[in-house]
Design a protein around this motif. Structure first.
Motif, PDB file in Angstrom:
ATOM      1  N   ALA A   1     -22.392   2.528 -20.008  1.00 32.22           N
ATOM      2  CA  ALA A   1     -22.825   1.289 -20.657  1.00 32.22           C
ATOM      3  C   ALA A   1     -22.495   1.328 -22.149  1.00 32.22           C
ATOM      4  N   GLY A   2     -22.639   2.507 -22.777  1.00 33.16           N
ATOM      5  CA  GLY A   2     -22.291   2.628 -24.181  1.00 33.16           C
ATOM      6  C   GLY A   2     -20.833   2.925 -24.416  1.00 33.16           C
ATOM      7  N   PHE A   3     -20.235   3.724 -23.538  1.00 32.41           N
ATOM      8  CA  PHE A   3     -18.867   4.227 -23.717  1.00 32.41           C
ATOM      9  C   PHE A   3     -17.821   3.121 -23.576  1.00 32.41           C
ATOM     10  N   THR A   4     -17.870   2.352 -22.497  1.00 37.79           N
ATOM     11  CA  THR A   4     -16.824   1.353 -22.267  1.00 37.79           C
ATOM     12  C   THR A   4     -16.986   0.123 -23.150  1.00 37.79           C
ATOM     13  N   SER A   5     -18.217  -0.172 -23.575  1.00 38.20           N
ATOM     14  CA  SER A   5     -18.420  -1.334 -24.436  1.00 38.20           C
ATOM     15  C   SER A   5     -17.785  -1.146 -25.814  1.00 38.20           C
ATOM     16  N   ILE A   6     -17.541   0.102 -26.206  1.00 35.11           N
ATOM     17  CA  ILE A   6     -16.890   0.376 -27.494  1.00 35.11           C
ATOM     18  C   ILE A   6     -15.532  -0.307 -27.556  1.00 35.11           C
ATOM     19  N   PHE A   7     -14.751  -0.180 -26.497  1.00 31.12           N
ATOM     20  CA  PHE A   7     -13.382  -0.700 -26.511  1.00 31.12           C
ATOM     21  C   PHE A   7     -13.369  -2.217 -26.444  1.00 31.12           C
ATOM     22  N   PHE A   8     -14.369  -2.783 -25.756  1.00 33.22           N
ATOM     23  CA  PHE A   8     -14.483  -4.233 -25.663  1.00 33.22           C
ATOM     24  C   PHE A   8     -14.662  -4.848 -27.046  1.00 33.22           C
ATOM     25  N   ILE A   9     -15.675  -4.387 -27.802  1.00 32.48           N
ATOM     26  CA  ILE A   9     -15.926  -5.003 -29.100  1.00 32.48           C
ATOM     27  C   ILE A   9     -14.940  -4.531 -30.162  1.00 32.48           C
ATOM     28  N   SER A  10     -14.407  -3.312 -30.016  1.00 33.05           N
ATOM     29  CA  SER A  10     -13.415  -2.840 -30.999  1.00 33.05           C
ATOM     30  C   SER A  10     -12.139  -3.672 -30.921  1.00 33.05           C
ATOM     31  N   THR A  11     -11.704  -3.984 -29.698  1.00 28.55           N
ATOM     32  CA  THR A  11     -10.507  -4.811 -29.544  1.00 28.55           C
ATOM     33  C   THR A  11     -10.723  -6.204 -30.134  1.00 28.55           C
ATOM     34  N   LEU A  12     -11.903  -6.790 -29.876  1.00 23.65           N
ATOM     35  CA  LEU A  12     -12.213  -8.103 -30.444  1.00 23.65           C
ATOM     36  C   LEU A  12     -12.240  -8.057 -31.974  1.00 23.65           C
ATOM     37  N   TYR A  13     -12.886  -7.045 -32.512  1.00 18.10           N
ATOM     38  CA  TYR A  13     -13.011  -6.928 -33.970  1.00 18.10           C
ATOM     39  C   TYR A  13     -11.656  -6.752 -34.634  1.00 18.10           C
ATOM     40  N   LEU A  14     -10.835  -5.864 -34.077  1.00 19.45           N
ATOM     41  CA  LEU A  14      -9.553  -5.571 -34.704  1.00 19.45           C
ATOM     42  C   LEU A  14      -8.559  -6.720 -34.562  1.00 19.45           C
ATOM     43  N   GLN A  15      -8.492  -7.321 -33.360  1.00 21.51           N
ATOM     44  CA  GLN A  15      -7.491  -8.370 -33.141  1.00 21.51           C
ATOM     45  C   GLN A  15      -7.936  -9.727 -33.703  1.00 21.51           C
ATOM     46  N   SER A  16      -9.175 -10.119 -33.415  1.00 21.61           N
ATOM     47  CA  SER A  16      -9.624 -11.441 -33.851  1.00 21.61           C
ATOM     48  C   SER A  16     -10.187 -11.421 -35.271  1.00 21.61           C
TER      49      SER A  16
END
Length: 501
Positions: free
Chosen positions: A299-314
């Motif tokens: 729950a903590g591990f995979t959510s990192i990539f979800f919000i990191s991708t949004l933060y970096l790209q958008s």
């Protein structure tokens, strides 16, 4: 005729002669596992290209992601049971064939509906194939070798999740934004064909398997369990698409369905029928605590990539490739430490996982601090070292937990047990992405991507800390059990002084 060495399924895991081809067979399993797990994350960076190429609405884009994960999670446990009953090599090859064909259908999609249906089939195929990998490791290896094998599998799990955005970015940049997303799926075709050829030659048979009737696979249990898991996951998967609180009524529905499954499972056991999931496995402390811990961790591990991708790209306007590169330190750290964790787990046991979880929590906290202190495009570079620390910790969590959680499971239940463990991962991923995503979007303002990212990471760290508490409880229970055992042995020796020691 496939070339393999016989393994005898006994009540003890890993008993029987060692297969001389076991390491080559493991390589086939790991490549196939990498391919199926990679498709969980690689599509994230392809979504803008898919939206433009197929004129896909937002709701369908969500199902391109969540449909795969949902189908994957639903099929894991019955897929593991089918492998135990019908033969792990047979089910592995069937799942791999379906996955490869579904990948071709995804790449050839001419509409968003076509793509969503193909992704559902691809996810179901991944769920059929994946539990066979942990079951085959149980079957082919024992002792320290099993720890090494699970260490390699843990490396695959960690790297495939983290490196997906980077590989997706490379493929899209190389093939072009308009058609590059198709190669995210087409790349599976040559890999799948090669693995299929090698699987037939190298994977061992399952001696306890035989011809089974549909009713022998517990279809009622499969239906109840599948409906329960679906009802539990849907409100999390659709958290952004279904407004209002009505969707959470599915959670008590899920509880009722899972309670009915437990009652049905008990009835099967009383009648001497093999259920889809033997709930007696949950009497093993290592098994149920390992499943709970990995659910919270994912729950903590995979959510990192979800919000990191949004933060970096958008938020920071990174390209797909740049965003993938920024997350790569986590993948490098996980890959470097996973094999080490597999070798050390036999010596240190669950305390090794406690160390790993502590490293992940500290690394994520420092990642949030770096994003806060270094605004703008420099944030990706500032996050590199903390993400590397988190990745190093992650490598000491996934593979060792797999080894310890399945250590007491009999080989004839290895498929369903492995499927249950991986279902915990998928459920954890869905819950974590929904929870972290809701906090992220609630905090998001026109110019506050960094603040939203900070708040999202706080929730990710909270899940990791919850997993750490479970791991500490397991360590404490293990120590108390050893003390009781030592006290009992000392008492017996005192009461019978003439007894040989």
């Amino acid at each position: 005729m496939a070339e393999s060495t016989d393994h005898r399924d006994t009540g003890k895991p890993g008993t029987g002669p060692a297969d001389p081809r076991r390491w080559r067979a493991l390589a086939v399993c790991l490549v196939a596992g990498f391919m199926t797990l990679l498709d969980v994350s690689i599509v994230n960076v392809a979504l803008p290209s898919i939206k433009e190429g197929l004129d896909t609405p937002e709701s369908d884009l969500q199902w391109v992601l969540s449909g795969y994960a949902l189908a994957f999670g639903l099929v894991l446990i019955p897929g593991g049971r089918l492998g135990d009953a019908r033969g792990r090599r047979t089910v592995f090859m069937a799942g791999l064939t379906l996955f490869t064909l579904a990948s071709a259908a995804c790449g050839a999609a001419q509409s968003s509906l076509w793509l969503v249906v193909a992704r559902l089939l691809q996810g179901a195929a991944g769920g059929l194939l994946s539990p066979q990998i942990s079951a085959l490791i149980q079957q082919m290896f024992s002792g320290r070798e099993r720890g090494r094998a699970f260490g390699m599998f843990g490396t695959v799990v960690g790297i495939s999740t983290a490196v997906g955005p980077l590989l997706g970015g490379l493929l899209i940049q190389g093939a072009g934004a308009e058609e590059g997303w198709r190669w995210v799926f087409y790349v599976n075709l040559p890999i799948g064909a090669l693995c299929l050829f090698l699987a037939r030659r190298l994977l061992p048979d399952t001696p306890s398997a035989g011809r089974v009737r549909p009713r022998d696979l517990d279809p009622v249990g499969v239906l109840l369990l599948g409906a329960g898991v679906l009802a539990l996951l849907l409100p999390f998967v659709q958290a952004q698409q279904w407004p209002g609180n009505g969707k959470w009524l599915l959670v008590p529905v899920a509880a009722a369905l899972l309670a009915a499954f437990v009652a049905w499972d008990s009835r099967c056991v009383r009648r001497g029928v093999q259920p889809v999931l033997n709930l007696a496995l949950f009497r093993l402390r290592a098994f149920w605590l390992g499943c709970l811990m990995i659910l919270l961790y994912f729950a903590g591990f995979t959510s990192i990539f979800f919000i990191s991708t949004l933060y970096l790209q958008s938020g920071l306007h990174y390209s797909a490739l740049e965003a993938g590169l920024a997350i790569t330190p986590f993948a490098l750290g996980a890959g470097a430490s996973a094999s080490i964790g597999g070798r050390l787990v036999g010596r240190f046991g669950r305390p090794l996982i406690v160390v790993g979880l502590s490293m992940v929590a500290v690394g994520l906290g420092l990642t949030a601090l770096a994003a806060h202190l270094v605004p703008g495009r420099g944030a990706g570079l500032a996050m590199a070292a903390p993400l590397l620390l988190s990745g190093l910790g992650s490598g000491l969590v996934i593979a060792p937990n797999q080894t310890l959680t399945l250590s007491e499971v009999p080989v004839n239940n290895a498929g369903s047990a492995g499927g249950t463990l991986q279902t915990s991962q998928r459920v954890g991923s869905a819950i974590g992405i929904a929870a972290v995503g809701s906090v992220f979007f609630a905090r998001l303002g026109p110019d506050d991507w960094a603040g939203a990212y900070d708040h999202g990471l706080v929730v990710s760290v909270a899940f990791v800390l919850a997993a750490l508490i479970v791991a500490l409880a397991d360590v404490g229970a293990g120590r108390r059990g050893r003390r009781r055992s030592e006290t009992s042995e000392a008492t017996e020796a005192t009461e019978a002084p003439g007894r040989p020691r």
